[in-house]
Design a protein around this motif. Structure first.
Motif, PDB file in Angstrom:
ATOM      1  N   VAL A  95     -43.687  59.785  42.426  1.00  0.00           N
ATOM      2  CA  VAL A  95     -45.087  60.349  42.000  1.00  0.00           C
ATOM      3  C   VAL A  95     -45.168  59.886  40.586  1.00  0.00           C
ATOM      4  O   VAL A  95     -46.357  59.532  40.396  1.00  0.00           O
ATOM      5  N   LEU A  96     -44.231  59.379  39.739  1.00  0.00           N
ATOM      6  CA  LEU A  96     -44.535  59.017  38.378  1.00  0.00           C
ATOM      7  C   LEU A  96     -45.052  57.609  38.649  1.00  0.00           C
ATOM      8  O   LEU A  96     -45.962  57.140  37.891  1.00  0.00           O
ATOM      9  N   LEU A  97     -44.376  56.837  39.554  1.00  0.00           N
ATOM     10  CA  LEU A  97     -45.186  55.402  39.861  1.00  0.00           C
ATOM     11  C   LEU A  97     -46.384  55.577  40.188  1.00  0.00           C
ATOM     12  O   LEU A  97     -47.102  54.511  39.764  1.00  0.00           O
ATOM     13  N   LEU A  98     -46.602  56.300  41.341  1.00  0.00           N
ATOM     14  CA  LEU A  98     -48.102  56.545  41.755  1.00  0.00           C
ATOM     15  C   LEU A  98     -49.100  56.811  40.772  1.00  0.00           C
ATOM     16  O   LEU A  98     -50.199  56.396  40.839  1.00  0.00           O
ATOM     17  N   THR A  99     -48.487  57.847  39.988  1.00  0.00           N
ATOM     18  CA  THR A  99     -49.392  58.488  39.132  1.00  0.00           C
ATOM     19  C   THR A  99     -49.886  57.162  37.972  1.00  0.00           C
ATOM     20  O   THR A  99     -50.952  56.880  37.484  1.00  0.00           O
ATOM     21  N   GLY A 100     -48.938  56.451  37.560  1.00  0.00           N
ATOM     22  CA  GLY A 100     -49.093  55.284  36.575  1.00  0.00           C
ATOM     23  C   GLY A 100     -50.091  54.495  37.375  1.00  0.00           C
ATOM     24  O   GLY A 100     -51.039  53.821  36.744  1.00  0.00           O
ATOM     25  N   PHE A 231     -51.369  52.357  32.247  1.00  0.00           N
ATOM     26  CA  PHE A 231     -50.118  52.578  33.429  1.00  0.00           C
ATOM     27  C   PHE A 231     -49.111  53.513  32.470  1.00  0.00           C
ATOM     28  O   PHE A 231     -48.542  54.619  33.022  1.00  0.00           O
ATOM     29  N   MET A 232     -48.918  53.022  31.188  1.00  0.00           N
ATOM     30  CA  MET A 232     -47.987  53.843  30.605  1.00  0.00           C
ATOM     31  C   MET A 232     -48.343  55.305  30.017  1.00  0.00           C
ATOM     32  O   MET A 232     -47.702  56.247  30.265  1.00  0.00           O
ATOM     33  N   PRO A 233     -49.565  55.481  29.778  1.00  0.00           N
ATOM     34  CA  PRO A 233     -49.865  56.945  29.425  1.00  0.00           C
ATOM     35  C   PRO A 233     -49.922  57.852  31.002  1.00  0.00           C
ATOM     36  O   PRO A 233     -49.986  59.096  31.069  1.00  0.00           O
ATOM     37  N   GLY A 234     -50.356  57.168  32.055  1.00  0.00           N
ATOM     38  CA  GLY A 234     -50.387  57.730  33.139  1.00  0.00           C
ATOM     39  C   GLY A 234     -48.891  57.844  33.669  1.00  0.00           C
ATOM     40  O   GLY A 234     -48.755  59.324  34.112  1.00  0.00           O
ATOM     41  N   VAL A 235     -47.995  57.507  33.506  1.00  0.00           N
ATOM     42  CA  VAL A 235     -46.343  57.731  33.703  1.00  0.00           C
ATOM     43  C   VAL A 235     -46.156  58.872  32.615  1.00  0.00           C
ATOM     44  O   VAL A 235     -45.632  59.896  33.054  1.00  0.00           O
ATOM     45  N   ALA A 236     -46.485  58.641  31.469  1.00  0.00           N
ATOM     46  CA  ALA A 236     -46.190  59.783  30.431  1.00  0.00           C
ATOM     47  C   ALA A 236     -46.996  61.224  30.816  1.00  0.00           C
ATOM     48  O   ALA A 236     -46.398  62.264  30.597  1.00  0.00           O
ATOM     49  N   GLY A 237     -48.047  61.098  31.625  1.00  0.00           N
ATOM     50  CA  GLY A 237     -48.588  62.218  31.910  1.00  0.00           C
ATOM     51  C   GLY A 237     -47.765  62.902  33.222  1.00  0.00           C
ATOM     52  O   GLY A 237     -47.643  64.133  33.007  1.00  0.00           O
ATOM     53  N   GLY A 238     -47.299  62.206  33.976  1.00  0.00           N
ATOM     54  CA  GLY A 238     -46.394  62.740  35.031  1.00  0.00           C
ATOM     55  C   GLY A 238     -45.209  63.557  34.510  1.00  0.00           C
ATOM     56  O   GLY A 238     -44.780  64.655  34.978  1.00  0.00           O
ATOM     57  N   LEU A 239     -44.664  62.860  33.340  1.00  0.00           N
ATOM     58  CA  LEU A 239     -43.570  63.483  32.600  1.00  0.00           C
ATOM     59  C   LEU A 239     -44.033  64.580  31.684  1.00  0.00           C
ATOM     60  O   LEU A 239     -43.560  65.724  31.961  1.00  0.00           O
ATOM     61  N   TYR A 240     -45.394  64.748  31.501  1.00  0.00           N
ATOM     62  CA  TYR A 240     -45.795  65.929  30.636  1.00  0.00           C
ATOM     63  C   TYR A 240     -46.217  67.078  31.593  1.00  0.00           C
ATOM     64  O   TYR A 240     -46.016  68.223  31.006  1.00  0.00           O
TER      65      TYR A 240
END
Length: 347
Positions: A95-100, A231-240
């Protein structure tokens, strides 16, 4: 016969790698045991915002492109991740990868004007994107966990929450998980900076006409920079999303436009030319969590800090602070030697 000189690792590089590894192990093993749950949550937020700041650090510090839409991309990534979590049973890393990837696609579309614009004009384009997200989220009841693809709920209890990975359900475990993902993002950034891509970015930052004359495909590398920085804030968004559990529109309301400007200020203060500057920027960005400071007063401090950095330390606190500490150590050492040599010191 090849000499051993080419294969020799520089002592400074080896020592730096050992120090970074030791710091990472300390964060993973010792910090969660030493700190309370509150401070573990604060540092989790710091790790998430370090990834967001890292994207801006690469975009501005390495390519010279200014973006004020990183917080908006964090919001987009958070909601994309939330919907993927609720609609699918995909593992958390997938999910993190796809979100990014999806957030990177959106960021690349926003970054298309970068081919024609730069400086203040580009900053205004990305700031308008942040403003659009800040307006659309609360007015359309952006999906945050209700049923269906566009489900929405205002309830703060019951219902669905964004699931965390099975190995990181507790706050301490999720902090470790976040730090590991952040470390991977920093390694990804370091690999790009040290490669042909990083050299092309440096050429574009120095002089785009000269880069073109040298055969650098500036269109490709500028768009690629926007893609990676999104891509990086997208991964951060999944973490958030996993960090807060439930997303509400007020979390990304109009105040988040100010956060985009504040993020740029903190990245400048932290150090735009060093990847470590992103960590300092994340610490500054989360000042509210460390100290209950008046927001207006904090913005004044940021303004003073940015002015001080631009005037006296363009490389930021990450370079200035160690240098000042070394100079202070030398002064103290000289003072001690001078006192030891004075006649009155003899017994």
């Amino acid at each position: 016969m090849a000499t051993g000189k080419a294969l020799r690792i520089q002592p400074q590089t080896s020592a730096r790698a050992v120090a970074i590894s030791a710091l990472l192990l300390f964060c993973l093993l010792a910090l969660p045991a030493l700190l309370s749950t509150y401070w573990v949550k604060v540092l989790t937020a710091v790790a998430i915002f370090a990834v967001v700041a890292l994207g801006l650090n690469l975009l501005f510090g390495r390519v010279g492109l200014v973006s004020l839409g990183q917080i908006a991309l964090l919001a987009v990534g958070s909601w994309i991740a939330a919907r993927l979590f609720f609609l699918t049973n995909m593992p958390f890393p997938v999910v993190l990868l796809l979100t990014g990837v999806l957030t990177a696609a959106i960021g690349t579309l926003v970054g298309l004007p970068a081919l024609r614009l730069s400086g203040l004009h580009l900053a205004l384009i990305t700031l308008m994107f942040a403003g659009v997200i800040a307006i659309v989220a609360p007015t359309t009841n952006f999906p945050n966990g209700g049923s269906g693809v566009l489900g929405h709920t205002e309830s703060s209890s019951g219902g669905l929450v964004v699931r965390r990975p099975g190995i990181a359900e507790s706050d301490a475990a999720y902090f470790r998980y976040t730090v590991i993902v952040a470390a991977i993002m920093f390694l990804l950034a370091l690999a790009h900076v040290a490669s042909k891509t990083g050299r092309a970015w440096a050429a574009i930052r120095q002089s785009e006409p000269a880069a073109l004359a040298a055969g650098v495909n500036t269109t490709f590398y500028k768009l690629y920079a926007f893609t990676l920085a999104s891509f990086m804030p997208g991964v951060a968004g999944g973490l958030y999303a996993g960090y807060v559990g439930r997303l509400y529109s007020y979390q990304f309301s109009g105040a988040r436009t100010i956060d985009s400007v504040t993020l740029l200020a903190t990245v400048l203060m932290g150090g735009i030319f060093s990847l470590w500057g992103a960590v300092v920027a994340a610490l500054l960005q989360n000042w509210f969590a460390f100290f209950e400071t008046n927001p207006d007063f904090l913005l004044v401090l940021f303004g003073v800090g940015v002015l001080q950095v631009l005037v006296t330390a363009p490389e930021g606190l990450v370079t200035q602070l160690p240098r000042d500490l070394r100079n202070l150590g030398r002064l103290l050492s000289r003072a001690v030697r001078r006192v030891g040599r004075s006649p009155g010191s003899a017994t």
